[in-house]
Design an enzyme around this catalytic site. Sequence first.
Site, PDB file in Angstrom:
ATOM      1  N   GLN A 150       4.079 -23.104 -14.466  1.00 41.94           N
ATOM      2  CA  GLN A 150       2.694 -23.556 -13.392  1.00 41.94           C
ATOM      3  C   GLN A 150       1.947 -21.964 -14.026  1.00 41.94           C
ATOM      4  O   GLN A 150       1.907 -21.252 -13.950  1.00 41.94           O
ATOM      5  CB  GLN A 150       3.403 -23.166 -11.811  1.00 41.94           C
ATOM      6  CG  GLN A 150       4.104 -22.235 -11.284  1.00 41.94           C
ATOM      7  CD  GLN A 150       5.133 -22.718 -10.865  1.00 41.94           C
ATOM      8  OE1 GLN A 150       4.533 -23.497  -9.630  1.00 41.94           O
ATOM      9  NE2 GLN A 150       6.126 -21.837  -9.916  1.00 41.94           N
ATOM     10  N   ASP A 186      15.663 -25.488 -10.794  1.00 38.95           N
ATOM     11  CA  ASP A 186      15.320 -26.544 -10.639  1.00 38.95           C
ATOM     12  C   ASP A 186      16.000 -26.450  -9.175  1.00 38.95           C
ATOM     13  O   ASP A 186      17.285 -27.362  -9.667  1.00 38.95           O
ATOM     14  CB  ASP A 186      14.910 -27.350 -11.936  1.00 38.95           C
ATOM     15  CG  ASP A 186      14.689 -29.042 -10.975  1.00 38.95           C
ATOM     16  OD1 ASP A 186      13.636 -29.540 -10.981  1.00 38.95           O
ATOM     17  OD2 ASP A 186      14.374 -29.138  -9.328  1.00 38.95           O
ATOM     18  N   GLY A 187      15.510 -26.659  -8.351  1.00 37.75           N
ATOM     19  CA  GLY A 187      16.891 -26.742  -7.281  1.00 37.75           C
ATOM     20  C   GLY A 187      17.413 -27.890  -7.065  1.00 37.75           C
ATOM     21  O   GLY A 187      18.387 -28.278  -5.884  1.00 37.75           O
ATOM     22  N   ASP A 236       8.243 -15.885  -3.514  1.00 40.97           N
ATOM     23  CA  ASP A 236       7.079 -14.489  -3.652  1.00 40.97           C
ATOM     24  C   ASP A 236       8.553 -13.584  -2.547  1.00 40.97           C
ATOM     25  O   ASP A 236       8.317 -12.110  -2.643  1.00 40.97           O
ATOM     26  CB  ASP A 236       6.278 -15.038  -2.555  1.00 40.97           C
ATOM     27  CG  ASP A 236       6.505 -16.015  -1.735  1.00 40.97           C
ATOM     28  OD1 ASP A 236       7.043 -17.122  -1.472  1.00 40.97           O
ATOM     29  OD2 ASP A 236       7.368 -15.237  -0.424  1.00 40.97           O
ATOM     30  N   ASP A 275      11.931 -23.477   0.465  1.00 43.91           N
ATOM     31  CA  ASP A 275      10.010 -22.918   0.306  1.00 43.91           C
ATOM     32  C   ASP A 275       9.855 -23.094  -1.244  1.00 43.91           C
ATOM     33  O   ASP A 275      10.020 -22.594  -1.334  1.00 43.91           O
ATOM     34  CB  ASP A 275      10.672 -21.847   0.366  1.00 43.91           C
ATOM     35  CG  ASP A 275       9.581 -20.755   1.356  1.00 43.91           C
ATOM     36  OD1 ASP A 275       9.226 -19.645  -0.361  1.00 43.91           O
ATOM     37  OD2 ASP A 275       8.036 -21.664   0.938  1.00 43.91           O
ATOM     38  N   THR A 305       6.607 -25.021  -3.594  1.00 47.03           N
ATOM     39  CA  THR A 305       5.577 -25.742  -3.745  1.00 47.03           C
ATOM     40  C   THR A 305       4.911 -27.384  -3.028  1.00 47.03           C
ATOM     41  O   THR A 305       5.765 -27.923  -2.127  1.00 47.03           O
ATOM     42  CB  THR A 305       4.542 -25.137  -4.993  1.00 47.03           C
ATOM     43  OG1 THR A 305       6.022 -26.522  -5.334  1.00 47.03           O
ATOM     44  CG2 THR A 305       5.041 -24.621  -5.685  1.00 47.03           C
TER      45      THR A 305
HETATM   46  N1  SAM Z   1       5.105 -20.892   1.190  1.00 50.36           N
HETATM   47  C1  SAM Z   1       4.684 -21.624   0.456  1.00 50.36           C
HETATM   48  C2  SAM Z   1       3.892 -22.593   0.318  1.00 50.36           C
HETATM   49  O1  SAM Z   1       3.782 -23.047   1.756  1.00 50.36           O
HETATM   50  O2  SAM Z   1       3.864 -23.459  -0.034  1.00 50.36           O
HETATM   51  C3  SAM Z   1       5.256 -21.635  -1.040  1.00 50.36           C
HETATM   52  C4  SAM Z   1       6.153 -20.393  -1.710  1.00 50.36           C
HETATM   53  S1  SAM Z   1       7.024 -19.919  -3.543  1.00 50.36           S
HETATM   54  C5  SAM Z   1       5.783 -19.026  -3.937  1.00 50.36           C
HETATM   55  C6  SAM Z   1       7.324 -22.018  -3.225  1.00 50.36           C
HETATM   56  C7  SAM Z   1       7.959 -21.691  -4.629  1.00 50.36           C
HETATM   57  O3  SAM Z   1       9.013 -22.734  -4.936  1.00 50.36           O
HETATM   58  C8  SAM Z   1       7.541 -21.241  -6.020  1.00 50.36           C
HETATM   59  O4  SAM Z   1       7.923 -20.064  -6.507  1.00 50.36           O
HETATM   60  C9  SAM Z   1       7.705 -22.189  -7.652  1.00 50.36           C
HETATM   61  O5  SAM Z   1       7.828 -21.702  -8.518  1.00 50.36           O
HETATM   62  C10 SAM Z   1       9.022 -22.398  -6.491  1.00 50.36           C
HETATM   63  N2  SAM Z   1       9.846 -24.207  -6.835  1.00 50.36           N
HETATM   64  C11 SAM Z   1       8.799 -25.646  -6.925  1.00 50.36           C
HETATM   65  N3  SAM Z   1       9.054 -26.038  -7.355  1.00 50.36           N
HETATM   66  C12 SAM Z   1      10.408 -25.990  -7.836  1.00 50.36           C
HETATM   67  C13 SAM Z   1      11.593 -26.511  -7.924  1.00 50.36           C
HETATM   68  N4  SAM Z   1      11.705 -27.647  -7.958  1.00 50.36           N
HETATM   69  N5  SAM Z   1      13.021 -26.187  -7.948  1.00 50.36           N
HETATM   70  C14 SAM Z   1      13.055 -24.703  -6.855  1.00 50.36           C
HETATM   71  N6  SAM Z   1      11.970 -23.970  -7.484  1.00 50.36           N
HETATM   72  C15 SAM Z   1      10.640 -23.890  -7.524  1.00 50.36           C
END
Ligand code: SAM
Length: 284
Positions: free
Chosen positions: A30, A137-138, A85, A155, A157
């Site tokens: 991203q 990937d979660g 974060d 938590d 995106t």
């Molecule tokens: N608080 C924010 C919100 O409410 O939008 C989210 C914060 S956090 C930065 C979101 C995280 O999800 C990012 O670090 C991103 O890389 C991660 N992420 C996105 N898709 C993911 C996936 N499939 N597996 C694991 N992490 C993922």
Amino acid sequence: MKTYNETLYDAYSQEFVVDKVYFEQKTDHQHLIIFDNAKFGRVMALDGVIQTTEADEFIYHEMLTHVPILTHGHVKRVLIIGGGDGGILREVCKHDGIEHITQVEIDQQVIAMCKAYLPKHSAGAYDDPRVSIVIDDGAHFVRQHQHTYDLIISDSTDPIGPGDALFTSDFYADCKSCLSEGGILVAQNGVAYMQLDEVTTTAKRLQPYFAEQTFYCAAIPTYVGGVMTFAWASDNKKLLDVSVEQIQQRLQLANIQCRYYNAAIHKASFALPQYIINALIEDC
Ligand code: SAM
């Protein structure tokens, strides 16, 4: 004057004046930027969407952690999906009774750059001996899970790009299979006024797997448009009967100082605006 415009919505955006860019790069997953803004401090955005700011992150991170942890009452093992974060990890680590925390984050660069340029978010939590970090990937992690958890916190995106996999029925079914008896899944689920379809879609996808599915909410200024909803799912239907007094006792025992969360806010956060209730009745 350099500005940053959020591109989450087609017909509406919010604009930040950028005083300084600390990092900007397309990672393997991203576009990541971290910049300074006079009103909100350091701001991190992914793929054009504001993720977190130094000024208001405490609201979101306190609510997505202390509400399920103090409702459950004896969480020992926690799985965090996303959260690069480090804000969720920081708040979870404040609970001494928690024995093990696994965080599964898809983008190593987010962890590294937030440690470097948003250090107050994780505040050293990545060094907590109870923590193990998995770069994956979660959705893949929960599909092939080896352990069970009392609490899963998604938590992520928004459901675009890599985050999309974390809003599917399969993901929720796999989370269910990772939860211990009476365990809880909570997930960020968008700003209801702006993304109401995400609320009803999540409800429809979670309800086949959990006896108790609802939402709770809080307003975070930079998640523009009103209250953000947090999805709640558990098979223990008695959990939400916990009283304000019990929550207050548990909070005092945990000896955690919060800036947004308290026992009354905890309880009140499950009271939903009527337009959300109406949408859930009509669509689900
Ligand atoms: N608080 C924010 C919100 O409410 O939008 C989210 C914060 S956090 C930065 C979101 C995280 O999800 C990012 O670090 C991103 O890389 C991660 N992420 C996105 N898709 C993911 C996936 N499939 N597996 C694991 N992490 C993922």
